[in-house]
Design a protein around this motif. Sequence first.
Motif: not given
Length: 208
Positions: A27-31, A97-101, A114-121, A129-132
Amino acid sequence: MKTPPSPGPSLPITGKGGKLTIVCGIDEAGRGCLAGPVVAAAVILPKDFDPTGIGDSKKLTAKQREKAYERIVREALSFGIGQCTAEEIDKINILRATHEAMRRALAALTLAPERVLVDGLAVPNLHKNCHNLIGGDALDVSIGAASILAKVTRDRLLVAYDTQWPEYGFAGHKGYGAATHLAALDKYGPCPIHRRTFGPVAQLALRF
């Protein structure tokens, strides 16, 4: 303020043959800030991690976030922090920039997920193996933990910046577009950590 309900354990962690999968939340902060970096965190928690007190960082008090932060960094199997500066944000835009961070945070892990869960889009080219998850910081504990690490890390940076540029009050509003921040911008113009491509800053920068 009551602590909001914690998210549940990390979403599906079993792979083929019932084998446990190493899950990472990001997840990110400050967008949406006018100043300072955008910060992302990647967190891998043990499967028996207690989710109590973990969740969307925006719904926790500063004290609750600090307490949760200390427990997360102490108990996480691995965590990484990535950021993009205001200068980078102005150069490539806030979305990239958010994606790069997030990519930098993922690269900072000492354990390969082995699996990544990302907040948002969805984030392109983040992991094979990424799921939003929309609202993921309130649904999955690893994303909630990443939300807290990103928020606390960024808040600490802005408090440090406040000692360099006290006239802007960064320690209070953390770079968001609060009335006091806009008033300081109107009086002093932007400082080196302001995002000059963001509307309110860009308009005022023309005067200085």
